[in-house]
Write an enzyme that holds these catalytic residues in place. Structure first.
Site, PDB file in Angstrom:
ATOM      1  N   ARG A 198       0.953  -1.139  -0.142  1.00 50.73           N
ATOM      2  CA  ARG A 198       0.090   0.121  -0.016  1.00 50.73           C
ATOM      3  C   ARG A 198       0.882   1.022   0.111  1.00 50.73           C
ATOM      4  O   ARG A 198       2.002   1.295   0.777  1.00 50.73           O
ATOM      5  CB  ARG A 198      -0.824   0.177   1.397  1.00 50.73           C
ATOM      6  CG  ARG A 198      -2.216  -0.982   1.116  1.00 50.73           C
ATOM      7  CD  ARG A 198      -3.182  -0.471   0.027  1.00 50.73           C
ATOM      8  NE  ARG A 198      -4.347  -1.445   0.051  1.00 50.73           N
ATOM      9  CZ  ARG A 198      -4.311  -2.295  -0.747  1.00 50.73           C
ATOM     10  NH1 ARG A 198      -3.659  -2.691  -1.828  1.00 50.73           N
ATOM     11  NH2 ARG A 198      -5.678  -2.935  -0.689  1.00 50.73           N
ATOM     12  N   HIS A 249      -1.300   0.376  -9.608  1.00 48.73           N
ATOM     13  CA  HIS A 249      -2.081  -0.669  -8.974  1.00 48.73           C
ATOM     14  C   HIS A 249      -2.296  -1.927  -9.906  1.00 48.73           C
ATOM     15  O   HIS A 249      -3.414  -2.193  -9.837  1.00 48.73           O
ATOM     16  CB  HIS A 249      -2.868   0.026  -8.448  1.00 48.73           C
ATOM     17  CG  HIS A 249      -3.484  -0.672  -7.076  1.00 48.73           C
ATOM     18  ND1 HIS A 249      -3.720  -0.202  -5.905  1.00 48.73           N
ATOM     19  CD2 HIS A 249      -3.692  -2.049  -6.972  1.00 48.73           C
ATOM     20  CE1 HIS A 249      -4.075  -1.030  -4.987  1.00 48.73           C
ATOM     21  NE2 HIS A 249      -3.943  -2.015  -5.637  1.00 48.73           N
TER      22      HIS A 249
HETATM   23  P1  NDP Z   1      -1.403 -11.255   4.645  1.00 48.73           P
HETATM   24  O1  NDP Z   1      -2.342 -10.976   5.720  1.00 48.73           O
HETATM   25  O2  NDP Z   1      -1.592 -12.780   4.143  1.00 48.73           O
HETATM   26  O3  NDP Z   1      -0.077 -11.094   5.237  1.00 48.73           O
HETATM   27  C1  NDP Z   1       0.573  -9.856   5.652  1.00 48.73           C
HETATM   28  C2  NDP Z   1       1.951 -10.085   6.186  1.00 48.73           C
HETATM   29  O4  NDP Z   1       2.413  -8.673   6.652  1.00 48.73           O
HETATM   30  C3  NDP Z   1       1.962 -11.011   7.165  1.00 48.73           C
HETATM   31  O5  NDP Z   1       3.147 -12.009   7.125  1.00 48.73           O
HETATM   32  C4  NDP Z   1       1.831 -10.057   8.365  1.00 48.73           C
HETATM   33  O6  NDP Z   1       2.432 -10.761   9.642  1.00 48.73           O
HETATM   34  C5  NDP Z   1       2.713  -9.143   8.009  1.00 48.73           C
HETATM   35  N1  NDP Z   1       2.676  -8.006   8.812  1.00 48.73           N
HETATM   36  C6  NDP Z   1       1.161  -7.186   9.130  1.00 48.73           C
HETATM   37  N2  NDP Z   1       1.475  -6.256   9.989  1.00 48.73           N
HETATM   38  C7  NDP Z   1       2.897  -6.419  10.172  1.00 48.73           C
HETATM   39  C8  NDP Z   1       3.532  -5.483  11.234  1.00 48.73           C
HETATM   40  N3  NDP Z   1       3.201  -4.612  12.061  1.00 48.73           N
HETATM   41  N4  NDP Z   1       4.962  -5.899  11.050  1.00 48.73           N
HETATM   42  C9  NDP Z   1       5.565  -6.928  10.596  1.00 48.73           C
HETATM   43  N5  NDP Z   1       4.649  -7.675   9.639  1.00 48.73           N
HETATM   44  C10 NDP Z   1       3.372  -7.306   9.667  1.00 48.73           C
HETATM   45  O7  NDP Z   1      -1.649 -10.303   3.283  1.00 48.73           O
HETATM   46  P2  NDP Z   1      -1.357 -10.899   1.589  1.00 48.73           P
HETATM   47  O8  NDP Z   1      -0.006 -11.245   1.541  1.00 48.73           O
HETATM   48  O9  NDP Z   1      -2.455 -11.523   1.200  1.00 48.73           O
HETATM   49  O10 NDP Z   1      -1.596  -9.318   1.091  1.00 48.73           O
HETATM   50  C11 NDP Z   1      -0.411  -8.275   1.573  1.00 48.73           C
HETATM   51  C12 NDP Z   1      -0.878  -6.744   1.093  1.00 48.73           C
HETATM   52  O11 NDP Z   1      -0.580  -6.771  -0.169  1.00 48.73           O
HETATM   53  C13 NDP Z   1      -2.470  -6.814   1.314  1.00 48.73           C
HETATM   54  O12 NDP Z   1      -2.824  -6.155   2.676  1.00 48.73           O
HETATM   55  C14 NDP Z   1      -2.586  -5.667   0.309  1.00 48.73           C
HETATM   56  O13 NDP Z   1      -2.354  -4.250   1.118  1.00 48.73           O
HETATM   57  C15 NDP Z   1      -1.469  -5.603  -0.653  1.00 48.73           C
HETATM   58  N6  NDP Z   1      -2.024  -5.976  -2.037  1.00 48.73           N
HETATM   59  C16 NDP Z   1      -1.741  -5.187  -3.224  1.00 48.73           C
HETATM   60  C17 NDP Z   1      -2.223  -5.880  -4.488  1.00 48.73           C
HETATM   61  C18 NDP Z   1      -1.664  -4.988  -5.641  1.00 48.73           C
HETATM   62  O14 NDP Z   1      -2.491  -4.964  -6.691  1.00 48.73           O
HETATM   63  N7  NDP Z   1      -0.727  -4.154  -5.399  1.00 48.73           N
HETATM   64  C19 NDP Z   1      -3.022  -6.912  -4.571  1.00 48.73           C
HETATM   65  C20 NDP Z   1      -3.374  -7.557  -3.346  1.00 48.73           C
HETATM   66  C21 NDP Z   1      -2.873  -7.237  -2.246  1.00 48.73           C
HETATM   67  P3  NDP Z   1       2.142 -12.151  10.150  1.00 48.73           P
HETATM   68  O15 NDP Z   1       2.553 -13.295   9.251  1.00 48.73           O
HETATM   69  O16 NDP Z   1       2.924 -12.157  11.470  1.00 48.73           O
HETATM   70  O17 NDP Z   1       0.514 -12.075  10.486  1.00 48.73           O
HETATM   71  C1  OXD Z   2      -6.310  -5.754  -3.131  1.00 46.24           C
HETATM   72  C2  OXD Z   2      -5.668  -4.904  -3.923  1.00 46.24           C
HETATM   73  O1  OXD Z   2      -6.110  -5.578  -1.842  1.00 46.24           O
HETATM   74  O2  OXD Z   2      -6.090  -5.026  -5.302  1.00 46.24           O
HETATM   75  O3  OXD Z   2      -6.820  -7.062  -3.253  1.00 46.24           O
HETATM   76  O4  OXD Z   2      -5.040  -4.079  -3.766  1.00 46.24           O
END
Ligand code: NDP
Ligand code: OXD
Length: 315
Positions: free
Chosen positions: A230, A278
């Protein structure tokens, strides 16, 4: 079973068609048509709401009785809606066709940086024949901020290339082929090893502004940053300052604080910033609807589902 579907813009028709095919037993209503049709009359609660960046009035007028499904992986926009019901689970998309394209995007950016594509593009513009010394993959550490569904898919896709892989998460994780770090105390050591930093974190109270000047300065000189999580994870002015003073070598950015990225934003014309709008992992309607329909059926049978969001934690 009644399902309320909301998706901004004209895309709602495609979601509706896919949902009707995947869940023929459901009566599907769409927002804002439902509001218009019922005007000020009270609306029967739908069982499920499937939403993407919903307006607050949706939950006031038609609060779902069983669950809210977020039609994306990131829930930052949804958990910020003040009317989000607290008495039903909020469930997000997990992979749903996004992990493979995200892994491609990350591999493309990492290989481009490792093979000096910025230097060669600049040399070509000046008709300069300047071979760069070969850099061994073992000397090019890749740090994955976020080891969730997408971070782990990126790690698996990077594994054949021989880069040392490091990962950082909130709670301790064990990911094959990745040296894992967790929590704030382990972030500096993780950053110091990341010649390439790939950000796949959610936007939460803890992660917004995480990549500020002090933390970005812990990356090795010449490091590149990829952000497909993000936009608000990075402090834009701090990233630009470190690119301009030569500490950072480049940035590949797919997500921004304001989207679309405003025309006057300095990222657009920075020579070492690569921008995509994006699109690193666009939501795949068919896979998403199949996943949501399967979870609705499980909920209807009283079975647990994965992907339930911790609203207080923000992801
Ligand atoms: P997940 O919830 O599966 O993974 C999130 C990861 O971030 C986990 O490993 C989590 O830790 C870690 N995390 C969260 N908060 C913290 C913190 N404070 N400190 C350290 N690590 C942290 O999400 P996804 O992998 O499915 O997606 C990740 C992000 O990608 C989404 O939230 C979205 O914002 C973005 N996204 C972007 C897209 C695009 O087109 N650009 C498309 C889809 C998603 P833990 O393992 O300990 O829970
Ligand atoms: C999502 C994205 O979070 O598209 O799925 O960014």
């Amino acid at each position: 079973m009644r399902v309320l579907l909301q998706f901004p813009g004209r895309g709602v028709a495609a979601w509706r068609e896919a949902l009707a095919a995947a869940l023929p037993e459901a009566t599907i209503e769409t927002w804002p048509d439902l509001r218009t049709a019922t005007s000020d009359r009270a609306v029967d609660r739908p069982d499920y709401a499937l939403v993407w960046k919903p307006p607050p009035e949706l939950f006031t007028a038609a609060p779902p009785a069983r669950a809210v499904f977020n039609l994306g992986a990131g829930v930052d926009a949804l958990v910020a809606v003040p009317t989000l019901p607290r008495d039903v689970p909020v469930i997000r998309l997990e992979d749903a066709g996004m992990a493979a394209p995200m892994a491609e995007y990350v591999v493309l950016a990492v290989l481009a940086a490792h093979r000096e594509s910025r230097a060669y593009a600049a040399a070509q513009r000046e008709a300069r024949w300047t071979p760069q010394p070969r850099r061994a993959p073992k000397d090019f550490g890749v740090g994955l901020l976020g080891l969730g569904v997408l971070g782990r898919a990126a790690a698996a896709a990077l594994s054949p290339f021989g880069f040392p892989l490091h990962g950082w998460s909130r709670s301790p994780r064990a990911v094959p082929g990745v040296t894992c770090h967790a929590g704030a105390a382990e972030l500096p050591a993780f950053l110091a090893r990341s010649r390439m930093l790939v950000c796949l974190l959610p936007s939460t109270a803890e992660t917004r502004g995480l990549l500020d000047r002090a933390r970005l300065a812990l990356l090795p000189v010449g490091a590149e940053v990829v952000n497909a999580g993000r936009g608000d994870l990075i402090v834009d002015a701090d990233l630009l300052a470190l690119l301009d003073d030569g500490h950072l070598g480049g940035a590949t950015l797919d997500v921004f604080r304001d989207e679309p990225l405003p025309p006057m934003h300095p990222f657009w014309h920075h020579p070492r910033v690569t921008i995509t709008p994006h699109v690193s992992a666009v939501t795949d309607i068919e896979s998403s609807v199949a996943q949501v329909a399967a979870k609705i059926r499980r909920l209807e049978r009283g079975e647990p589902v994965s992907g339930v969001v911790d609203v207080a934690r923000g992801y």
